[in-house]
Scaffold this motif. Structure first.
Motif, PDB file in Angstrom:
ATOM      1  N   HIS A   1       0.836  -1.211   0.000  1.00  0.00           N
ATOM      2  CA  HIS A   1       0.000   0.000   0.000  1.00  0.00           C
ATOM      3  C   HIS A   1       0.868   1.257   0.000  1.00  0.00           C
ATOM      4  O   HIS A   1       0.515   2.254  -0.630  1.00  0.00           O
TER       5      HIS A   1
ATOM      6  N   GLY B   1      -9.406  11.056   2.331  1.00  0.00           N
ATOM      7  CA  GLY B   1      -8.161  10.348   2.029  1.00  0.00           C
ATOM      8  C   GLY B   1      -7.355  10.047   3.272  1.00  0.00           C
ATOM      9  O   GLY B   1      -6.684   9.005   3.358  1.00  0.00           O
TER      10      GLY B   1
ATOM     11  N   TYR C   1      -8.435   9.094   6.072  1.00  0.00           N
ATOM     12  CA  TYR C   1      -8.958   7.937   6.787  1.00  0.00           C
ATOM     13  C   TYR C   1      -8.222   6.648   6.419  1.00  0.00           C
ATOM     14  O   TYR C   1      -8.339   5.647   7.127  1.00  0.00           O
ATOM     15  N   ASP C   2      -7.478   6.664   5.309  1.00  0.00           N
ATOM     16  CA  ASP C   2      -6.744   5.454   4.918  1.00  0.00           C
ATOM     17  C   ASP C   2      -5.482   5.260   5.748  1.00  0.00           C
ATOM     18  O   ASP C   2      -4.860   4.206   5.679  1.00  0.00           O
TER      19      ASP C   2
ATOM     20  N   LYS D   1      -2.345   0.476   6.315  1.00  0.00           N
ATOM     21  CA  LYS D   1      -3.437   0.856   5.407  1.00  0.00           C
ATOM     22  C   LYS D   1      -4.770   0.872   6.158  1.00  0.00           C
ATOM     23  O   LYS D   1      -4.869   0.351   7.274  1.00  0.00           O
ATOM     24  N   GLY D   2      -5.767   1.445   5.523  1.00  0.00           N
ATOM     25  CA  GLY D   2      -7.079   1.555   6.127  1.00  0.00           C
ATOM     26  C   GLY D   2      -7.616   0.228   6.633  1.00  0.00           C
ATOM     27  O   GLY D   2      -7.423  -0.812   5.993  1.00  0.00           O
TER      28      GLY D   2
ATOM     29  N   SER E   1     -11.391   2.597   9.670  1.00  0.00           N
ATOM     30  CA  SER E   1     -11.326   3.537   8.541  1.00  0.00           C
ATOM     31  C   SER E   1     -12.605   3.479   7.722  1.00  0.00           C
ATOM     32  O   SER E   1     -13.143   4.514   7.301  1.00  0.00           O
TER      33      SER E   1
ATOM     34  N   ILE F   1      -7.563   3.169  -2.760  1.00  0.00           N
ATOM     35  CA  ILE F   1      -7.993   3.686  -1.457  1.00  0.00           C
ATOM     36  C   ILE F   1      -9.512   3.804  -1.403  1.00  0.00           C
ATOM     37  O   ILE F   1     -10.140   3.480  -0.381  1.00  0.00           O
ATOM     38  N   ASN F   2     -10.146   4.258  -2.485  1.00  0.00           N
ATOM     39  CA  ASN F   2     -11.613   4.276  -2.535  1.00  0.00           C
ATOM     40  C   ASN F   2     -12.177   2.893  -2.270  1.00  0.00           C
ATOM     41  O   ASN F   2     -13.142   2.733  -1.518  1.00  0.00           O
TER      42      ASN F   2
ATOM     43  N   ARG G   1     -10.659   0.394  -0.731  1.00  0.00           N
ATOM     44  CA  ARG G   1     -10.340  -0.037   0.634  1.00  0.00           C
ATOM     45  C   ARG G   1     -11.280   0.603   1.649  1.00  0.00           C
ATOM     46  O   ARG G   1     -11.635  -0.006   2.658  1.00  0.00           O
ATOM     47  N   LEU G   2     -11.702   1.847   1.399  1.00  0.00           N
ATOM     48  CA  LEU G   2     -12.617   2.550   2.300  1.00  0.00           C
ATOM     49  C   LEU G   2     -14.083   2.216   2.007  1.00  0.00           C
ATOM     50  O   LEU G   2     -14.976   2.750   2.665  1.00  0.00           O
TER      51      LEU G   2
END
Length: 401
Positions: free
Chosen positions: A12, A134, A136-137, A288-289, A293, A335-336, A338-339
């Motif tokens: 990540h 962003g 929050y990751d 990473k998130g 997160s 990241i999108n 992952r969140l």
């Protein structure tokens, strides 16, 4: 304990800095970070605003709440002197904050403030959909929010508080001693200290090895790099032009705000190279998130549906879709995902409209023409103040220091 660049070889981390928004930052700064410099900053992961903590211990933890609050409010609004009969830590804190450091250049800070204002609603989009979402990751950065119950309190008030802080501290000539912005900085500084003291007092399972001290100095620098470096990166993505002087002004403005908040000023970045170096090395401490997160991201998205600024459900749903489209335009795809941010079917349309609008407005309001530039500043300020008024009107008034 000493911080380690635990995740510097993690996928990540590599994806962000070799392919994603991190690579864009490195390219913008025309800089490649020397990993050996990690040692220069590692101690900040276990350092905090000790003075702010002492103030909290001598006021909010010893006196009835209304007495402590009145005392802090009094010296936020009027200058303290060395002769005042108050706890020594209170005296030290306010004397430190009242002293303008020799390095502070008010003209340069005002250039940064005018840029923040002239960016108008673009700034608010970036702060919410890029900087905050962003962020929050970075799993460990968010742990204080989880341990202080921020999720249970909801995102509406958290957004209002952040917006109120940002708008007030980024106005021209706003940071005078005892000004409204100064008072908000005092509140924020002591809120951080109160949260830290309570986390350390009540939490048995705080992971000091991985998470550092709660709300530590390096996390704080990373957060305020979000308000400067990442903020400007996001605006560039929206087609907003930034002059070299504006860029330096934004960094200088946030260096002074960081100083007032108790961050060691010698470590606060003054330009994009220093800021990229900080963010790169600090992010190597961050996993990473995670599930927390995802919950924070969902709370931020749900705020669109919970906030009563817009009366009708269809308006709120449309607003949610617009913010999601911005998330996907601004933040790395990985990241999108992952969140767990849902992708909307017309995700590219709204960002394209914003970019085109900015290009047109910057032609109309010639940035090299002082009079037209000032009109853009006034227009942007008006937009931001209106959004803040809406949030204040529609947020429960339960703020405490």
């Amino acid at each position: 304990m000493v911080a380690e660049p635990t995740f510097i070889q993690s996928q990540h981390f590599k994806n962000f800095w070799e392919k994603g928004n991190g690579k864009q930052l490195l390219d913008w700064a025309e800089y490649r970070v020397d990993v050996e410099k990690f040692k220069k900053y590692a101690h900040l992961y276990y350092e905090v605003d000790d003075l702010g903590d002492e103030v909290v211990k001598e006021t909010y933890l010893k006196l009835p709440y209304h007495e402590a609050s009145s005392l802090i409010e009094k010296y936020s609004r009027s200058k303290i002197s060395g002769d005042d009969n108050v706890p020594e830590s209170v005296k030290k804190l306010f004397l430190q904050m009242q002293e303008t450091p020799a390095w502070f250049n008010e003209d340069l800070a005002n250039i940064g403030a005018r840029f923040c204002m002239r960016s108008g609603t673009n700034a608010l989009i970036i702060l919410r959909d890029f900087t905050l979402m962003g962020g929050y990751d970075f799993a460990y950065l968010n742990k204080p929010l989880i341990f202080t119950g921020a999720l249970k309190k909801g995102a509406v008030k958290r957004l209002k508080d952040t917006l109120e802080f940002w708008v007030n501290v980024t106005r021209e000539n706003a940071l005078k001693t005892n000004s409204e912005a100064y008072q908000l900085i005092v509140r924020t500084r002591l809120m951080h200290s109160y949260a830290r003291v309570k986390i350390k007092e009540k939490t048995e399972n705080w992971d000091y090895k991985n998470w550092g001290e709660p709300i530590n100095s390096w996390d704080m620098i990373a957060t305020y790099t979000g308000f400067s470096l990442v903020f400007m990166q996001g605006l560039k993505k929206l087609g907003v032009k930034i002059s070299e002087q504006e860029e330096l002004g934004v960094f200088h403005l946030w260096k002074y705000i960081g100083y007032l908040l108790g961050i060691p000023p010698e470590f606060l970045p003054e330009n994009k190279r220093q800021a990229v170096e900080h963010l790169y090395l600090w992010s190597s401490t961050q996993n990473k998130g995670d599930e927390d997160s995802i919950h924070l991201a969902k709370a931020l998205l749900d705020e669109n549906l919970e906030n009563t600024i817009y009366k009708y459900p269809f308006q709120r749903k449309l607003l949610l879709n617009l913010h999601q489209s911005m998330n996907w335009f601004l933040i790395d795809k990985e990241i999108n995902e992952r969140l767990s941010i849902p992708k909307v079917s017309v995700s590219a349309i709204f960002p394209k409209i914003v970019v085109q609008t900015n290009k047109i407005s910057q032609k109309i309001f010639d940035l090299n023409n002082p009079e037209k530039y000032q009109k853009l500043v006034e227009l942007g300020n008006k937009q931001q103040m209106q959004v803040l008024r809406d949030y204040i009107k529609h947020t429960p008034k339960d703020f405490h220091y």
